[in-house]
Design a protein around this motif. Sequence first.
Motif, PDB file in Angstrom:
ATOM      1  N   ASN A 121       0.896  -1.099   0.085  1.00 16.71           N
ATOM      2  CA  ASN A 121       0.080   0.114  -0.122  1.00 16.71           C
ATOM      3  C   ASN A 121       0.863   1.236   0.216  1.00 16.71           C
ATOM      4  O   ASN A 121       1.281   1.928   0.942  1.00 16.71           O
ATOM      5  CB  ASN A 121      -0.822  -0.119   1.274  1.00 16.71           C
ATOM      6  CG  ASN A 121      -1.950  -1.081   1.136  1.00 16.71           C
ATOM      7  OD1 ASN A 121      -2.456  -0.990   0.026  1.00 16.71           O
ATOM      8  ND2 ASN A 121      -2.448  -2.036   2.095  1.00 16.71           N
ATOM      9  N   ASN A 122       1.254   1.889  -1.242  1.00 18.78           N
ATOM     10  CA  ASN A 122       2.161   2.772  -1.419  1.00 18.78           C
ATOM     11  C   ASN A 122       1.453   4.095  -1.802  1.00 18.78           C
ATOM     12  O   ASN A 122       1.983   5.269  -1.707  1.00 18.78           O
ATOM     13  CB  ASN A 122       3.161   2.276  -2.275  1.00 18.78           C
ATOM     14  CG  ASN A 122       4.090   3.665  -2.988  1.00 18.78           C
ATOM     15  OD1 ASN A 122       4.896   4.173  -2.126  1.00 18.78           O
ATOM     16  ND2 ASN A 122       3.645   4.084  -4.267  1.00 18.78           N
ATOM     17  N   THR A 155      -6.149   2.200   1.894  1.00 20.53           N
ATOM     18  CA  THR A 155      -4.939   1.521   2.277  1.00 20.53           C
ATOM     19  C   THR A 155      -6.077   0.496   3.239  1.00 20.53           C
ATOM     20  O   THR A 155      -5.824  -0.947   3.057  1.00 20.53           O
ATOM     21  CB  THR A 155      -4.233   2.071   3.267  1.00 20.53           C
ATOM     22  OG1 THR A 155      -3.452   2.948   2.499  1.00 20.53           O
ATOM     23  CG2 THR A 155      -3.353   0.921   3.952  1.00 20.53           C
ATOM     24  N   THR A 185      -6.656  -3.497   1.824  1.00 21.49           N
ATOM     25  CA  THR A 185      -6.331  -4.526   2.992  1.00 21.49           C
ATOM     26  C   THR A 185      -7.596  -5.583   3.018  1.00 21.49           C
ATOM     27  O   THR A 185      -7.220  -6.861   3.288  1.00 21.49           O
ATOM     28  CB  THR A 185      -5.704  -4.031   4.417  1.00 21.49           C
ATOM     29  OG1 THR A 185      -4.637  -3.279   3.963  1.00 21.49           O
ATOM     30  CG2 THR A 185      -5.540  -5.054   5.108  1.00 21.49           C
ATOM     31  N   ASN A 245       2.853  -1.483   4.337  1.00 30.00           N
ATOM     32  CA  ASN A 245       2.199  -0.226   4.208  1.00 30.00           C
ATOM     33  C   ASN A 245       3.597   0.782   4.066  1.00 30.00           C
ATOM     34  O   ASN A 245       4.485   0.812   4.988  1.00 30.00           O
ATOM     35  CB  ASN A 245       1.218   0.258   5.205  1.00 30.00           C
ATOM     36  CG  ASN A 245       0.171  -0.674   5.382  1.00 30.00           C
ATOM     37  OD1 ASN A 245      -0.498  -1.009   4.390  1.00 30.00           O
ATOM     38  ND2 ASN A 245      -0.109  -1.259   6.640  1.00 30.00           N
ATOM     39  N   SER A 276       4.240   4.177   4.865  1.00 32.33           N
ATOM     40  CA  SER A 276       3.896   5.520   5.646  1.00 32.33           C
ATOM     41  C   SER A 276       5.011   6.656   5.662  1.00 32.33           C
ATOM     42  O   SER A 276       5.350   6.824   4.533  1.00 32.33           O
ATOM     43  CB  SER A 276       3.891   4.961   7.192  1.00 32.33           C
ATOM     44  OG  SER A 276       3.213   6.148   7.979  1.00 32.33           O
ATOM     45  N   ILE A 287      -1.988   5.139   9.683  1.00 31.91           N
ATOM     46  CA  ILE A 287      -1.092   4.134   9.073  1.00 31.91           C
ATOM     47  C   ILE A 287      -0.479   3.142  10.019  1.00 31.91           C
ATOM     48  O   ILE A 287      -0.344   2.037   9.792  1.00 31.91           O
ATOM     49  CB  ILE A 287      -0.664   4.393   7.650  1.00 31.91           C
ATOM     50  CG1 ILE A 287      -1.666   4.976   6.657  1.00 31.91           C
ATOM     51  CG2 ILE A 287       0.198   3.381   7.068  1.00 31.91           C
ATOM     52  CD1 ILE A 287      -2.686   3.926   6.356  1.00 31.91           C
ATOM     53  N   THR A 291      -1.173  -0.581  10.834  1.00 27.83           N
ATOM     54  CA  THR A 291      -0.421  -1.584  10.556  1.00 27.83           C
ATOM     55  C   THR A 291      -0.322  -2.570  12.095  1.00 27.83           C
ATOM     56  O   THR A 291      -0.120  -3.883  11.750  1.00 27.83           O
ATOM     57  CB  THR A 291       1.021  -1.082  10.330  1.00 27.83           C
ATOM     58  OG1 THR A 291       1.042  -0.369   9.148  1.00 27.83           O
ATOM     59  CG2 THR A 291       2.016  -2.153  10.231  1.00 27.83           C
ATOM     60  N   CYS A 302       5.213  -1.959   8.132  1.00 21.52           N
ATOM     61  CA  CYS A 302       5.352  -0.484   7.561  1.00 21.52           C
ATOM     62  C   CYS A 302       6.701  -0.169   7.469  1.00 21.52           C
ATOM     63  O   CYS A 302       7.702  -0.376   8.270  1.00 21.52           O
ATOM     64  CB  CYS A 302       4.495   0.193   8.766  1.00 21.52           C
ATOM     65  SG  CYS A 302       3.992   1.851   8.182  1.00 21.52           S
TER      66      CYS A 302
END
Length: 286
Positions: free
Chosen positions: A113-114, A143, A147, A163, A165, A186, A190, A206
């Motif tokens: 999740n960028n 995100t 997920t 993730n 962050s 985030i 996580t 993360c």
Amino acid sequence: MVICCFFLQQRKNNKIHKMSIKFDYSNKVVLVTGSSSGIGESIAKRFAQLGAMIVITGRSRENVNRVSNECQQLSPKKLKPLEVIADITIDDDAKRLIQSTIQMFGRLDLLINNAGYAQITSIFDPKSLDTFDKVMRLDVRATINLTLMAAPYLEQTRGNIINISSVCGTKPLVGFYGYCMAKAAIDMFTRVSALELGPKGIRVNCVDPGGVRTNFLNAIGLNAEQVAQQEEFLRRSSPIGIIGEPNDVADLVVYVGSEYAKFMTGSCLLIDGGALYSALALATSS
């Protein structure tokens, strides 16, 4: 096949043994959101080099196609990535992204999740709530949504989630309360999702970058002179005197997603050149 490797020295019985670490993502399916530029592009390319089947996604068809072609050239077997043009803040687009991945490859091993959005958000700006809503919708809600949709497939492969962050989730940045709050969310998501998904065999971690040389500063509205000024400020404020590059983040992501990090979950890993402990701020702000 291109394999990244390095050596660790392991001491046992007063003797030093060399242990080779090799990253091989052959037959793994890696979905990277926001992979049409910046950090996401570098992450996708690094996994392509290591043999993975890649899903490239973003809103710009031109950029998605460019990155996809470059990933194919980097792939040892010249594997063609799946290209999905999508705005993941739209639920139907997010659902189509996951479904297209499964239809194409039949599995999902790693969700990164960028994708993220940042904009100057000052408490003195009467329109800052509008900016806040946009930041939270992409950086946080999208995100979480991806997920939730990806989890059943990651359970099947005992895959993992990473993730992307920011150090700003820990260190406040003046004029960016929306972005800082989103990244703090985030980080916590996580940790919580790691607890809930761990029993399903899914690791969740993360990566928190600091200042990295991307189009981030241009995207928030700085001109070329301001960008150069800010990058120099970031370099000088780092204890090690450098500014990060997207590949620095990509290399850490490759490790976190590998079996060498199998005992790691719920971790938020800083890769910030020491920014957490320095005077992080916008040099151009007044």
